[in-house]
Design a protein around this motif. Sequence first.
Motif, mmCIF file in Angstrom:
data_model
loop_
_atom_site.group_PDB
_atom_site.id
_atom_site.type_symbol
_atom_site.label_atom_id
_atom_site.label_comp_id
_atom_site.label_asym_id
_atom_site.label_seq_id
_atom_site.Cartn_x
_atom_site.Cartn_y
_atom_site.Cartn_z
ATOM 1 N N PHE A 107 17.674 -6.454 -1.269
ATOM 2 C CA PHE A 107 18.444 -5.235 -0.991
ATOM 3 C C PHE A 107 18.696 -5.017 0.502
ATOM 4 C CE2 PHE A 107 16.523 -4.647 -5.140
ATOM 5 C CZ PHE A 107 17.589 -4.162 -5.893
ATOM 6 N N ASP A 108 18.278 -5.991 1.316
ATOM 7 C CA ASP A 108 18.505 -5.931 2.754
ATOM 8 C C ASP A 108 17.962 -4.628 3.353
ATOM 9 O OD1 ASP A 108 19.315 -6.795 5.241
ATOM 10 O OD2 ASP A 108 21.339 -5.948 5.036
ATOM 11 N N VAL A 109 16.693 -4.362 3.053
ATOM 12 C CA VAL A 109 16.026 -3.177 3.592
ATOM 13 C C VAL A 109 14.733 -3.623 4.280
ATOM 14 C CG1 VAL A 109 16.988 -1.640 1.845
ATOM 15 C CG2 VAL A 109 14.755 -2.711 1.456
ATOM 16 N N GLU A 110 14.206 -2.736 5.107
ATOM 17 C CA GLU A 110 12.916 -2.986 5.746
ATOM 18 C C GLU A 110 11.820 -2.273 4.959
ATOM 19 O OE1 GLU A 110 10.629 -2.533 10.066
ATOM 20 O OE2 GLU A 110 12.696 -1.800 9.808
ATOM 21 N N LEU A 111 10.805 -3.024 4.558
ATOM 22 C CA LEU A 111 9.628 -2.471 3.881
ATOM 23 C C LEU A 111 8.410 -2.886 4.704
ATOM 24 C CD1 LEU A 111 10.480 -3.410 0.163
ATOM 25 C CD2 LEU A 111 10.829 -1.197 1.290
ATOM 26 N N ALA A 112 7.996 -2.014 5.596
ATOM 27 C CA ALA A 112 6.914 -2.333 6.523
ATOM 28 C C ALA A 112 5.601 -1.713 6.032
ATOM 29 C CB ALA A 112 7.242 -1.817 7.912
ATOM 30 N N THR A 113 4.554 -2.516 5.943
ATOM 31 C CA THR A 113 3.242 -2.007 5.537
ATOM 32 C C THR A 113 2.605 -1.287 6.718
ATOM 33 O OG1 THR A 113 2.937 -3.837 3.984
ATOM 34 C CG2 THR A 113 0.971 -2.635 4.661
ATOM 35 N N ILE A 114 2.371 0.016 6.556
ATOM 36 C CA ILE A 114 1.774 0.806 7.637
ATOM 37 C C ILE A 114 0.414 1.374 7.251
ATOM 38 C CG2 ILE A 114 3.992 1.363 8.707
ATOM 39 C CD1 ILE A 114 3.936 4.056 7.310
ATOM 40 N N GLY A 115 -0.074 1.024 6.052
ATOM 41 C CA GLY A 115 -1.405 1.471 5.634
ATOM 42 C C GLY A 115 -1.768 0.870 4.297
ATOM 43 N N GLY A 116 -3.051 0.984 3.944
ATOM 44 C CA GLY A 116 -3.520 0.477 2.660
ATOM 45 C C GLY A 116 -4.069 -0.923 2.757
ATOM 46 N N GLY A 117 -4.141 -1.605 1.608
ATOM 47 C CA GLY A 117 -4.695 -2.942 1.579
ATOM 48 C C GLY A 117 -4.804 -3.464 0.164
ATOM 49 N N ILE A 118 -5.571 -4.542 0.019
ATOM 50 C CA ILE A 118 -5.717 -5.240 -1.261
ATOM 51 C C ILE A 118 -7.188 -5.268 -1.653
ATOM 52 C CG2 ILE A 118 -5.398 -7.434 -2.483
ATOM 53 C CD1 ILE A 118 -3.099 -8.049 -0.583
ATOM 54 N N THR A 119 -7.464 -5.075 -2.934
ATOM 55 C CA THR A 119 -8.796 -5.249 -3.494
ATOM 56 C C THR A 119 -8.661 -6.080 -4.765
ATOM 57 O OG1 THR A 119 -10.824 -4.086 -4.148
ATOM 58 C CG2 THR A 119 -8.739 -3.132 -4.891
ATOM 59 N N ARG A 120 -9.765 -6.257 -5.467
ATOM 60 C CA ARG A 120 -9.739 -6.966 -6.745
ATOM 61 C C ARG A 120 -10.428 -6.115 -7.799
ATOM 62 N NH1 ARG A 120 -8.238 -12.342 -5.814
ATOM 63 N NH2 ARG A 120 -8.740 -12.979 -7.915
ATOM 64 N N VAL A 121 -9.841 -6.092 -8.970
ATOM 65 C CA VAL A 121 -10.474 -5.465 -10.124
ATOM 66 C C VAL A 121 -10.730 -6.586 -11.121
ATOM 67 C CG1 VAL A 121 -10.204 -3.812 -11.997
ATOM 68 C CG2 VAL A 121 -9.356 -3.255 -9.718
ATOM 69 N N GLY A 122 -11.996 -6.969 -11.261
ATOM 70 C CA GLY A 122 -12.305 -8.183 -11.999
ATOM 71 C C GLY A 122 -11.679 -9.358 -11.272
ATOM 72 N N ASP A 123 -10.848 -10.107 -11.975
ATOM 73 C CA ASP A 123 -10.144 -11.240 -11.368
ATOM 74 C C ASP A 123 -8.729 -10.892 -10.930
ATOM 75 O OD1 ASP A 123 -12.298 -12.998 -11.752
ATOM 76 O OD2 ASP A 123 -11.665 -13.437 -13.805
ATOM 77 N N THR A 124 -8.349 -9.636 -11.058
ATOM 78 C CA THR A 124 -6.963 -9.237 -10.803
ATOM 79 C C THR A 124 -6.811 -8.612 -9.424
ATOM 80 O OG1 THR A 124 -6.645 -8.792 -13.166
ATOM 81 C CG2 THR A 124 -5.038 -7.839 -11.656
ATOM 82 N N PRO A 125 -5.934 -9.150 -8.582
ATOM 83 C CA PRO A 125 -5.683 -8.503 -7.289
ATOM 84 C C PRO A 125 -4.878 -7.212 -7.482
ATOM 85 C CG PRO A 125 -4.220 -10.377 -7.561
ATOM 86 C CD PRO A 125 -5.134 -10.385 -8.750
ATOM 87 N N VAL A 126 -5.244 -6.198 -6.716
ATOM 88 C CA VAL A 126 -4.568 -4.902 -6.778
ATOM 89 C C VAL A 126 -4.320 -4.441 -5.353
ATOM 90 C CG1 VAL A 126 -4.746 -2.503 -7.496
ATOM 91 C CG2 VAL A 126 -5.688 -4.298 -8.955
ATOM 92 N N GLY A 127 -3.098 -4.029 -5.085
ATOM 93 C CA GLY A 127 -2.766 -3.534 -3.753
ATOM 94 C C GLY A 127 -2.274 -2.103 -3.804
ATOM 95 N N ARG A 128 -2.710 -1.326 -2.819
ATOM 96 C CA ARG A 128 -2.089 -0.009 -2.592
ATOM 97 C C ARG A 128 -1.662 0.031 -1.120
ATOM 98 N NH1 ARG A 128 -4.670 5.952 -3.509
ATOM 99 N NH2 ARG A 128 -6.311 5.148 -2.141
ATOM 100 N N PHE A 129 -0.376 0.258 -0.903
ATOM 101 C CA PHE A 129 0.177 0.225 0.446
ATOM 102 C C PHE A 129 0.979 1.485 0.717
ATOM 103 C CE2 PHE A 129 0.272 -4.121 -1.303
ATOM 104 C CZ PHE A 129 -0.633 -4.739 -0.440
ATOM 105 N N ARG A 130 0.944 1.929 1.952
ATOM 106 C CA ARG A 130 1.950 2.879 2.403
ATOM 107 C C ARG A 130 3.007 2.074 3.145
ATOM 108 N NH1 ARG A 130 0.171 8.547 4.291
ATOM 109 N NH2 ARG A 130 -0.026 8.569 2.027
ATOM 110 N N LEU A 131 4.232 2.238 2.700
ATOM 111 C CA LEU A 131 5.350 1.486 3.257
ATOM 112 C C LEU A 131 6.246 2.395 4.083
ATOM 113 C CD1 LEU A 131 6.487 -0.527 0.093
ATOM 114 C CD2 LEU A 131 4.830 -1.233 1.849
ATOM 115 N N GLY A 132 6.621 1.898 5.256
ATOM 116 C CA GLY A 132 7.716 2.515 5.976
ATOM 117 C C GLY A 132 9.010 1.864 5.511
ATOM 118 N N VAL A 133 9.965 2.673 5.067
ATOM 119 C CA VAL A 133 11.180 2.162 4.434
ATOM 120 C C VAL A 133 12.401 2.531 5.281
ATOM 121 C CG1 VAL A 133 12.563 2.124 2.323
ATOM 122 C CG2 VAL A 133 10.080 2.479 2.187
#
Length: 336
Positions: free
Chosen positions: A279-305
Amino acid sequence: MITVENLTKSFPHNGNPVVALRDVSVDVQAGSLFGVVGPAGSGKSTLARCIALQERPDRGVVRLDGLNTGTLDGRRLREIRRQLGVVGTKPELIAERTIAGNIATPLEQLGVDGPQRRSRVGTLLDLVGLTPRAAQRPAELTEGQLRRVAVAKALAAGPSVLLADDPTSGVSADEAGAVLTVLDRARAELGVTIVVTTPDTTVVRRVCDDVAVLEDGAVLERGTVLDLISDPASRTAQALLPAIETTRAQSARYDRAVDVVLIGFASVGALLPEAAGRFDVELATIGGGITRVGDTPVGRFRLGVRGERSDAALAWIAERGGRVTHAVRGPQGVAA
């Protein structure tokens, strides 16, 4: 399958009843690892004892594979109890017996012959990773190793359900991981349904398929762990998802700031860059991170759009399973 229907349980205290469980209902699927989470006094242990048929509720029903356990007594009750293994917060081991001898105790009580008994004990020692310790006494083991012995002993008679009441309490972080690995192996390799009570959400993150959150004897939320964390407002999500720490200045650089929850390898690894390129947009990660639940990666990010097609990009992410919330316009209304 375990079905708990409208369970209420109280205990007398100074002449007055104290309610431990309030109209609790949960379903535990066969072969799952189910977590009951809550602070001290929330009713976790009481619920576990009711499921283990060690306590009778004041009202409500516990069903095991459809059987109403409230109608059982005498011999039939004892037979059903043998299908339920219990691991308490303090391992009940005989100090004078070896580790192998402690694990063999339930089998001796059932009259299992020597060769079968030794074979079963060997299998369980391997399961809990303590074969080299078989000839030692409990006093020679660490607290975490003792918990693993208690799990093996509870599994000796071949129960279909194992209830572990706060199994990592008082155990170091490294040893707690080994205890949880043993519970996960028991579910995977023996097909045992496991119910774990704990105040520690790390236990849920590491091994649980489903969870019920208790507070003051009542269920606040329940469901699969992955479903609950997809809703950032849930108690489970708040406890398990990475924290987001950003400044107003960081958010103000963009047209808007949004929070996104992504679950699974494909989503965490590729969804955001693909949306930005498509979509030719900027999605910049400005907060949050990645963890794992069991074997599944899960991310919560704050994005600057930033970009003319940002609405379309965020809708595209949502259509592919991302949970997009907290949309806030840029400099005129920066992210909170």
